[in-house]
Design a protein around this motif. Structure first.
Motif, PDB file in Angstrom:
ATOM      1  N   TYR B 172       0.851  -1.199   0.000  1.00 28.50           N
ATOM      2  CA  TYR B 172       0.000   0.000   0.000  1.00 28.50           C
ATOM      3  C   TYR B 172       0.884   1.246   0.000  1.00 28.50           C
ATOM      4  CZ  TYR B 172      -3.356   3.480   1.598  1.00 28.50           C
ATOM      5  OH  TYR B 172      -4.119   4.603   1.708  1.00 28.50           O
ATOM      6  N   PHE B 173       1.974   1.191   0.785  1.00 30.89           N
ATOM      7  CA  PHE B 173       2.844   2.369   0.896  1.00 30.89           C
ATOM      8  C   PHE B 173       3.882   2.435  -0.221  1.00 30.89           C
ATOM      9  CE2 PHE B 173       1.193   4.384   4.454  1.00 30.89           C
ATOM     10  CZ  PHE B 173       0.870   3.466   5.437  1.00 30.89           C
ATOM     11  N   THR B 174       4.103   1.337  -0.930  1.00 32.49           N
ATOM     12  CA  THR B 174       5.174   1.409  -1.941  1.00 32.49           C
ATOM     13  C   THR B 174       4.644   1.373  -3.376  1.00 32.49           C
ATOM     14  OG1 THR B 174       5.340  -0.973  -1.827  1.00 32.49           O
ATOM     15  CG2 THR B 174       6.859   0.272  -0.434  1.00 32.49           C
ATOM     16  N   GLU B 175       3.366   1.030  -3.524  1.00 33.49           N
ATOM     17  CA  GLU B 175       2.855   0.967  -4.907  1.00 33.49           C
ATOM     18  C   GLU B 175       1.716   1.968  -5.063  1.00 33.49           C
ATOM     19  OE1 GLU B 175       3.645  -3.818  -5.094  1.00 33.49           O
ATOM     20  OE2 GLU B 175       1.892  -3.018  -6.122  1.00 33.49           O
ATOM     21  N   ALA B 176       1.681   2.625  -6.215  1.00 36.31           N
ATOM     22  CA  ALA B 176       0.715   3.716  -6.431  1.00 36.31           C
ATOM     23  C   ALA B 176      -0.709   3.229  -6.247  1.00 36.31           C
ATOM     24  CB  ALA B 176       0.893   4.263  -7.830  1.00 36.31           C
ATOM     25  N   HIS B 177      -1.112   2.371  -7.171  1.00 39.48           N
ATOM     26  CA  HIS B 177      -2.541   2.025  -7.220  1.00 39.48           C
ATOM     27  C   HIS B 177      -2.785   0.697  -6.518  1.00 39.48           C
ATOM     28  CE1 HIS B 177      -0.249   0.426 -10.589  1.00 39.48           C
ATOM     29  NE2 HIS B 177      -0.742  -0.673 -10.067  1.00 39.48           N
ATOM     30  N   PHE B 178      -2.315   0.558  -5.264  1.00 40.63           N
ATOM     31  CA  PHE B 178      -2.521  -0.752  -4.653  1.00 40.63           C
ATOM     32  C   PHE B 178      -3.773  -0.739  -3.804  1.00 40.63           C
ATOM     33  CE2 PHE B 178      -2.089  -3.998  -1.412  1.00 40.63           C
ATOM     34  CZ  PHE B 178      -1.822  -5.086  -2.226  1.00 40.63           C
ATOM     35  N   GLY B 179      -4.854  -1.313  -4.325  1.00 41.21           N
ATOM     36  CA  GLY B 179      -6.055  -1.340  -3.486  1.00 41.21           C
ATOM     37  C   GLY B 179      -6.635  -2.719  -3.482  1.00 41.21           C
ATOM     38  N   ARG B 180      -6.021  -3.651  -2.723  1.00 36.88           N
ATOM     39  CA  ARG B 180      -6.591  -5.007  -2.667  1.00 36.88           C
ATOM     40  C   ARG B 180      -7.456  -5.104  -1.429  1.00 36.88           C
ATOM     41  NH1 ARG B 180      -2.642  -6.123  -5.759  1.00 36.88           N
ATOM     42  NH2 ARG B 180      -2.461  -7.926  -7.113  1.00 36.88           N
ATOM     43  N   TRP B 181      -8.589  -4.396  -1.485  1.00 33.84           N
ATOM     44  CA  TRP B 181      -9.424  -4.348  -0.272  1.00 33.84           C
ATOM     45  C   TRP B 181     -10.064  -5.692   0.025  1.00 33.84           C
ATOM     46  CZ3 TRP B 181      -7.408  -0.803   2.127  1.00 33.84           C
ATOM     47  CH2 TRP B 181      -6.948   0.368   1.466  1.00 33.84           C
ATOM     48  N   ILE B 182     -10.475  -6.394  -1.000  1.00 40.63           N
ATOM     49  CA  ILE B 182     -11.135  -7.701  -0.757  1.00 40.63           C
ATOM     50  C   ILE B 182     -10.183  -8.617  -0.007  1.00 40.63           C
ATOM     51  CG2 ILE B 182     -11.904  -9.807  -1.905  1.00 40.63           C
ATOM     52  CD1 ILE B 182     -13.246  -8.111  -4.024  1.00 40.63           C
ATOM     53  N   ALA B 183      -8.970  -8.757  -0.514  1.00 43.28           N
ATOM     54  CA  ALA B 183      -8.007  -9.683   0.113  1.00 43.28           C
ATOM     55  C   ALA B 183      -7.580  -9.159   1.481  1.00 43.28           C
ATOM     56  CB  ALA B 183      -6.786  -9.843  -0.790  1.00 43.28           C
ATOM     57  N   SER B 184      -7.406  -7.836   1.593  1.00 45.53           N
ATOM     58  CA  SER B 184      -6.908  -7.283   2.875  1.00 45.53           C
ATOM     59  C   SER B 184      -7.937  -7.435   3.992  1.00 45.53           C
ATOM     60  CB  SER B 184      -6.576  -5.795   2.694  1.00 45.53           C
ATOM     61  OG  SER B 184      -5.688  -5.637   1.618  1.00 45.53           O
ATOM     62  N   ILE B 185      -9.161  -7.040   3.721  1.00 47.30           N
ATOM     63  CA  ILE B 185     -10.200  -7.121   4.769  1.00 47.30           C
ATOM     64  C   ILE B 185     -10.454  -8.585   5.131  1.00 47.30           C
ATOM     65  CG2 ILE B 185     -12.638  -6.704   5.260  1.00 47.30           C
ATOM     66  CD1 ILE B 185     -12.345  -4.179   3.409  1.00 47.30           C
ATOM     67  N   SER B 186     -10.556  -9.426   4.084  1.00 48.63           N
ATOM     68  CA  SER B 186     -10.800 -10.846   4.313  1.00 48.63           C
ATOM     69  C   SER B 186      -9.636 -11.454   5.094  1.00 48.63           C
ATOM     70  CB  SER B 186     -10.963 -11.520   2.958  1.00 48.63           C
ATOM     71  OG  SER B 186     -11.430 -12.808   3.127  1.00 48.63           O
ATOM     72  N   GLY B 187      -8.418 -11.005   4.782  1.00 48.82           N
ATOM     73  CA  GLY B 187      -7.228 -11.522   5.481  1.00 48.82           C
ATOM     74  C   GLY B 187      -7.225 -11.118   6.944  1.00 48.82           C
ATOM     75  N   LEU B 188      -7.739  -9.930   7.222  1.00 50.84           N
ATOM     76  CA  LEU B 188      -7.819  -9.480   8.631  1.00 50.84           C
ATOM     77  C   LEU B 188      -8.803 -10.356   9.401  1.00 50.84           C
ATOM     78  CD1 LEU B 188      -7.756  -5.569   8.372  1.00 50.84           C
ATOM     79  CD2 LEU B 188      -6.204  -7.022   9.696  1.00 50.84           C
TER      80      LEU B 188
END
Lengths: 10, 215
Positions: B172-188
């Motif tokens: 998220y902090f190193t790539e411009a358009h990084f928005g993997r919300w599905i995987a991130s929220i599900s991973g949490l």
């Protein structure tokens, strides 16, 4: 699709 | 690829190797939920539909094949291997996991990145993986003490997605358009489901006692 939206993670 | 994701993949691979070791070395799958193993086989088959069409790297392809083959081999072993199938806790492994499959698929029809077969199956696999451990956690609570290899298996399985969360933060902090919300929220959600297991696992390690989850 190997663009940004492609899933490059396992 | 970053160090967090590599650590996550290696931890995931470690969990599979520990499970294979347990089943092969003890010729027993007691304490292991067949339903969770079946859910993982579905997760990998649904997620890696692009195995034969997209090639990212040899690593990516090899790992996908390893995950698919190992999950199918474990399910086959627990269902059909003469010695192993006798040790399956059939009467304890009663979680109705079909509802997890149905619920994840319905959720994927609602929340996905694109309304295409590939993306809906990908989102389905992400949601299903988040809840796939539930039958296994329920089985651990019911089956009294947990043998070391089974405890280590669940520990590595829970830890791997925790590394992936660090990977998503890093990307998220190193790539411009990084928005993997599905995987991130599900991973949490997935990692949170292990919270109480991690707590009791840590206690058992600190007190050097057998791992026991309260019923």
């Amino acid at each position: 699709a190997t663009g940004p939206e492609a899933h490059d993670e396992l | 690829m970053n160090i967090f994701r590599l650590a996550g993949d290696m931890t995931h691979l470690m969990s599979i190797l520990v499970l294979l070791l347990k089943i092969y070395a003890t010729k027993s799958c007691s304490g292991i939920s067949l339903k969770t193993q079946e859910l993982y086989a579905v997760v990998f088959l649904a997620r890696y539909l692009d195995l034969l069409t997209d090639f990212f790297s040899l690593y990516n392809t090899v790992m996908k094949v390893v995950f698919i083959v190992s999950s199918l081999a474990i399910v086959w072993c627990m269902r059909y291997h003469r010695a192993v199938r006798r040790t399956y806790d059939r009467e304890l492994d009663t979680f109705r996991h079909y509802f997890l499959i149905l619920g994840s698929f319905v959720l994927a029809l609602i929340f996905h990145e694109k309304f295409t077969v590939r993306e809906i199956f990908w989102a389905f696999s992400i949601y299903l993986e988040a809840v796939a451990i539930l039958p296994q956690l329920v089985l651990l609570q019911r089956s009294g003490n947990v043998d070391n290899l089974t405890g280590q298996y669940v520990f590595f399985l829970g830890a791997y997605r925790g590394f992936y969360i660090l990977n998503w933060i890093y990307r998220y902090f190193t790539e411009a358009h990084f928005g993997r919300w599905i995987a991130s929220i599900s991973g949490l959600v997935q990692t949170a489901l292990y919270a109480d297991f991690f707590y009791y696992y840590f206690l058992s390690w600190k007190n050097n006692a057998k791992l026991k989850l309260p019923a």
